[in-house]
Design an enzyme around this catalytic site. Structure first.
Site, PDB file in Angstrom:
ATOM      1  N   CYS A 259      46.194  38.970  41.277  1.00  0.00           N
ATOM      2  CA  CYS A 259      45.571  39.255  42.586  1.00  0.00           C
ATOM      3  C   CYS A 259      45.529  38.022  43.492  1.00  0.00           C
ATOM      4  O   CYS A 259      45.955  38.077  44.648  1.00  0.00           O
ATOM      5  CB  CYS A 259      44.180  39.847  42.383  1.00  0.00           C
ATOM      6  SG  CYS A 259      42.954  38.726  41.666  1.00  0.00           S
ATOM      7  N   HIS A 307      38.266  39.554  41.842  1.00  0.00           N
ATOM      8  CA  HIS A 307      39.446  40.243  42.366  1.00  0.00           C
ATOM      9  C   HIS A 307      39.499  40.013  43.866  1.00  0.00           C
ATOM     10  O   HIS A 307      38.463  39.855  44.521  1.00  0.00           O
ATOM     11  CB  HIS A 307      39.376  41.746  42.065  1.00  0.00           C
ATOM     12  CG  HIS A 307      40.652  42.462  42.403  1.00  0.00           C
ATOM     13  ND1 HIS A 307      41.775  42.377  41.624  1.00  0.00           N
ATOM     14  CD2 HIS A 307      40.989  43.255  43.461  1.00  0.00           C
ATOM     15  CE1 HIS A 307      42.743  43.102  42.160  1.00  0.00           C
ATOM     16  NE2 HIS A 307      42.299  43.635  43.286  1.00  0.00           N
ATOM     17  N   HIS A 319      46.962  44.665  47.506  1.00  0.00           N
ATOM     18  CA  HIS A 319      46.516  43.820  46.391  1.00  0.00           C
ATOM     19  C   HIS A 319      47.389  44.083  45.178  1.00  0.00           C
ATOM     20  O   HIS A 319      48.136  45.072  45.112  1.00  0.00           O
ATOM     21  CB  HIS A 319      45.041  44.087  46.055  1.00  0.00           C
ATOM     22  CG  HIS A 319      44.766  45.433  45.468  1.00  0.00           C
ATOM     23  ND1 HIS A 319      43.951  45.646  44.379  1.00  0.00           N
ATOM     24  CD2 HIS A 319      45.220  46.679  45.827  1.00  0.00           C
ATOM     25  CE1 HIS A 319      43.900  46.930  44.089  1.00  0.00           C
ATOM     26  NE2 HIS A 319      44.640  47.591  44.946  1.00  0.00           N
TER      27      HIS A 319
END
Length: 343
Positions: A259, A307, A319
């Site tokens: 990520c 994240h 993402h």
């Protein structure tokens, strides 16, 4: 059979009979439990298995960010250690040169200072020349004293640099150990998640794969909001070009991403250097409310910012979700948002 047991026990005292009866009752209960079918315990349903897999992926992602942080520190320390070694080598070379010069001066003093100066002047066939030499030797002595002081300072400085280099080497070894530990954690979580996924019935596994991979890469309606800056526009273009590339833990492009690797790589294409981890990226710019998010802003998730994605407009982010899922669009509210950062 019952009467036979009563007759057999009638001749025993009360405590003995209680003990035997208790043992018999326990054996009977154990036999009854042992006879229960193996499937009597509740089994995990596909839904709970998938929830466990999602949780393992989340834990693996947190461990991946810890891995990235330790790996980044190891890289920094590796550079510092290399610089320290070069500095120590240059310092040692300088000290060797200074020692050589001082040795030459000491030899000159020894060769010309073997007798008392007044006697040497008296015996000299060239008094004027001798006086000139003596003055030169005095200057050499003063210079030698100064260079000796410089040498001592250089030696102390070199000893300090060697000590600091040793500390950096020790820190580097600790970081390497941390990297290896986090790597083992990630690999363990991912292996467990894959094992659970493989245990699902084929139709449930196929449904999970479809939810992870299909229908998420197409361009959604991103609205008409403008990027927050030209560099944000360049980062958005880079992130779009990464759609469909695989999630690879610990990777920051261009063929695969985790990520924070995706957001770091995307902004690098715009000439902007971001930190490696999502926790550090959340502080790499100015934080704004989610209601004011603009394309190019970074959206961090969960309280620990484990994240991160890039806001693309109209409630969508790009993402790298987790292993097995390619870089894709998802709603900005797919999980709890902890911050929005404008670079």
């Amino acid at each position: 059979m019952g009467s036979h047991r009563r007759l057999a026990l009638s001749g025993l005292d009360r405590s003995t009979r209680v003990t035997i009866l208790s043992a018999a009752a326990a054996a009977t209960a154990a036999a009854a439990l042992g006879a229960a079918p193996a499937g009597a315990a509740p089994q995990d349903t596909p839904a709970t298995t998938k929830a466990t897999v999602d949780r393992l992926f989340e834990q693996a992602e947190k461990a991946t960010e810890s891995y990235n942080k330790a790996d980044e520190r190891a890289d920094t320390l590796r550079e510092q250690v290399a610089q320290a070694k070069d500095s120590v080598a240059r310092g040692q070379e300088r000290i060797n040169t200074m020692r050589g010069a001082l040795g030459s001066l000491a030899g000159a003093q020894y060769r010309s200072g073997g007798i008392d100066p007044s006697l040497a002047l008296l015996l000299s066939s060239d008094p004027d020349g001798y006086l000139d030499k003596a003055a030169a030797l005095d200057r050499i002595g003063a210079r030698q004293a100064g260079e000796l002081t410089d040498l001592q300072k250089a030696q102390r400085s070199l000893a300090q640099e060697r000590t600091e280099a040793g500390h950096k080497l020790a820190d580097l070894e600790k970081s390497r150990t941390a990297v290896a530990r986090h790597k083992r954690t990630v690999e363990h979580k991912l292996a467990k998640a894959r094992k659970l996924l493989n245990s699902l019935p084929s139709q449930d596994r196929a449904a999970y794969d479809r939810a992870s991979r299909s229908g998420r890469g197409d361009m959604p309606d991103l609205g008409s909001a403008a990027p927050s800056s030209p560099r944000a526009a360049a980062a958005i273009a880079a992130a779009r070009s990464a759609i469909g590339r695989p999630y690879v833990w610990g990777a920051n492009g261009p063929s695969g991403f985790d990520c924070s690797g995706l957001t770091q790589w995307s902004y690098a294409q715009a000439g902007v250097g971001l930190p490696r981890t999502s926790q550090a990226q959340r502080y790499a710019g100015r934080q704004v409310p989610l209601s004011q998010a603009q394309p190019g802003d970074l959206v961090a998730y969960r309280d620990d910012a484990s994240h991160i994605g890039m806001y693309m407009g109209n409630g969508q982010v790009v993402h790298a979700p987790y292993p097995g899922a390619a870089v894709r669009y998802d709603p900005v509210g797919m999980m709890p948002v902890s911050s929005v950062t404008r670079i």
